[in-house]
Design a protein around this motif. Structure first.
Motif, PDB file in Angstrom:
ATOM      1  N   GLY A 170       0.779  -1.230   0.000  1.00 41.34           N
ATOM      2  CA  GLY A 170       0.000   0.000   0.000  1.00 41.34           C
ATOM      3  C   GLY A 170       0.812   1.282   0.000  1.00 41.34           C
ATOM      4  N   THR A 171       2.139   1.167   0.042  1.00 43.10           N
ATOM      5  CA  THR A 171       2.994   2.352  -0.004  1.00 43.10           C
ATOM      6  C   THR A 171       2.863   3.011  -1.365  1.00 43.10           C
ATOM      7  OG1 THR A 171       4.559   1.321   1.512  1.00 43.10           O
ATOM      8  CG2 THR A 171       5.369   3.175   0.213  1.00 43.10           C
ATOM      9  N   ARG A 172       2.732   4.329  -1.365  1.00 43.05           N
ATOM     10  CA  ARG A 172       2.596   5.058  -2.631  1.00 43.05           C
ATOM     11  C   ARG A 172       3.680   6.119  -2.738  1.00 43.05           C
ATOM     12  NH1 ARG A 172      -2.406   7.511  -2.380  1.00 43.05           N
ATOM     13  NH2 ARG A 172      -1.445   9.343  -1.504  1.00 43.05           N
ATOM     14  N   GLU A 173       4.269   6.193  -3.914  1.00 38.96           N
ATOM     15  CA  GLU A 173       5.198   7.270  -4.268  1.00 38.96           C
ATOM     16  C   GLU A 173       4.679   7.851  -5.576  1.00 38.96           C
ATOM     17  OE1 GLU A 173       7.679   8.456  -2.521  1.00 38.96           O
ATOM     18  OE2 GLU A 173       7.872   6.869  -1.026  1.00 38.96           O
ATOM     19  N   SER A 174       4.945   9.137  -5.774  1.00 39.85           N
ATOM     20  CA  SER A 174       4.454   9.810  -6.976  1.00 39.85           C
ATOM     21  C   SER A 174       5.564  10.645  -7.596  1.00 39.85           C
ATOM     22  CB  SER A 174       3.278  10.720  -6.618  1.00 39.85           C
ATOM     23  OG  SER A 174       2.233   9.974  -6.030  1.00 39.85           O
ATOM     24  N   ALA A 175       5.373  10.975  -8.866  1.00 36.09           N
ATOM     25  CA  ALA A 175       6.279  11.851  -9.631  1.00 36.09           C
ATOM     26  C   ALA A 175       7.698  11.288  -9.611  1.00 36.09           C
ATOM     27  CB  ALA A 175       6.202  13.271  -9.098  1.00 36.09           C
ATOM     28  N   GLY A 176       8.694  12.142  -9.514  1.00 37.17           N
ATOM     29  CA  GLY A 176      10.089  11.711  -9.577  1.00 37.17           C
ATOM     30  C   GLY A 176      10.480  10.775  -8.456  1.00 37.17           C
ATOM     31  N   TYR A 208      11.229  15.147 -13.437  1.00 42.93           N
ATOM     32  CA  TYR A 208       9.916  14.606 -13.763  1.00 42.93           C
ATOM     33  C   TYR A 208       8.957  15.713 -14.188  1.00 42.93           C
ATOM     34  CZ  TYR A 208       5.264  12.872 -13.579  1.00 42.93           C
ATOM     35  OH  TYR A 208       3.978  12.579 -13.938  1.00 42.93           O
ATOM     36  N   TYR A 209       8.825  16.747 -13.357  1.00 44.77           N
ATOM     37  CA  TYR A 209       7.876  17.814 -13.665  1.00 44.77           C
ATOM     38  C   TYR A 209       8.306  18.625 -14.886  1.00 44.77           C
ATOM     39  CZ  TYR A 209       5.076  16.704  -9.617  1.00 44.77           C
ATOM     40  OH  TYR A 209       4.260  16.058  -8.726  1.00 44.77           O
ATOM     41  N   GLY A 210       9.616  18.680 -15.154  1.00 43.28           N
ATOM     42  CA  GLY A 210      10.088  19.334 -16.371  1.00 43.28           C
ATOM     43  C   GLY A 210       9.610  18.604 -17.621  1.00 43.28           C
ATOM     44  N   VAL A 211       9.696  17.285 -17.582  1.00 42.60           N
ATOM     45  CA  VAL A 211       9.217  16.480 -18.708  1.00 42.60           C
ATOM     46  C   VAL A 211       7.684  16.508 -18.755  1.00 42.60           C
ATOM     47  CG1 VAL A 211       9.070  14.123 -19.636  1.00 42.60           C
ATOM     48  CG2 VAL A 211      11.254  14.995 -18.779  1.00 42.60           C
ATOM     49  N   ALA A 212       7.052  16.321 -17.594  1.00 44.36           N
ATOM     50  CA  ALA A 212       5.583  16.287 -17.550  1.00 44.36           C
ATOM     51  C   ALA A 212       4.982  17.594 -18.046  1.00 44.36           C
ATOM     52  CB  ALA A 212       5.106  15.993 -16.127  1.00 44.36           C
ATOM     53  N   GLY A 213       5.638  18.690 -17.785  1.00 48.04           N
ATOM     54  CA  GLY A 213       5.137  19.982 -18.237  1.00 48.04           C
ATOM     55  C   GLY A 213       5.245  20.193 -19.737  1.00 48.04           C
TER      56      GLY A 213
END
Length: 140
Positions: A66-72, A103-108
């Motif tokens: 159930g552990t969650r990680e997001s983005a980079g 991550y956010y650089g690519v996602a953007g």
């Protein structure tokens, strides 16, 4: 063949996301991850504590416990599950802030990058995803 021990939630309406998921699944020869579209009903219980905007803001990795990680920050745990990925995971985990920035650089730039992904590449990725998990057939 081992059973998947993590779920990767991705945006099935994003061509780059679909293409990257296809590449990830090709790398995941041991079948350690299961793809689930963020738009799929089975994503909701895994992300129930997140609002719609937060759910759709990035991809997410949810492990069997159930552990969650997001983005980079999800890259390290993901890379550790892939053949040969441990050295890359160590680098990403050493610099989690930098992983998020990248991550956010690519996602953007998904719209711009999406124009570089051919329709054939997206079709092949969707086929690979369909063999391993869920993707809405109407996703572009």
């Amino acid at each position: 063949m081992s059973q998947s021990d993590a779920t990767v939630l991705y945006d099935a309406d994003c061509g780059v996301c679909v293409w990257l998921m296809g590449k990830l699944l090709a790398w995941d020869r041991r079948i350690r991850v299961r793809p689930v579209a963020l738009e799929a009903p089975e994503a909701a219980p895994l992300l129930r504590d997140l609002g719609e905007e937060e759910r759709m803001a990035s991809w997410h990795l949810v492990t069997a416990d159930g552990t969650r990680e997001s983005a980079g920050r999800a890259l390290g745990p993901l890379l550790r599950r892939l053949p040969g990925g441990r050295p890359f995971a160590a680098i990403v985990e050493r610099f989690p802030g930098a992983a998020d920035v990248v991550y956010y650089g690519v996602a953007g730039r998904r719209s711009t990058l999406g124009r570089l992904v051919t329709s054939g590449a997206k079709r092949r990725a969707r086929e690979r995803i369909a063999r391993r998990g869920s993707v809405p057939s109407s996703a572009s």
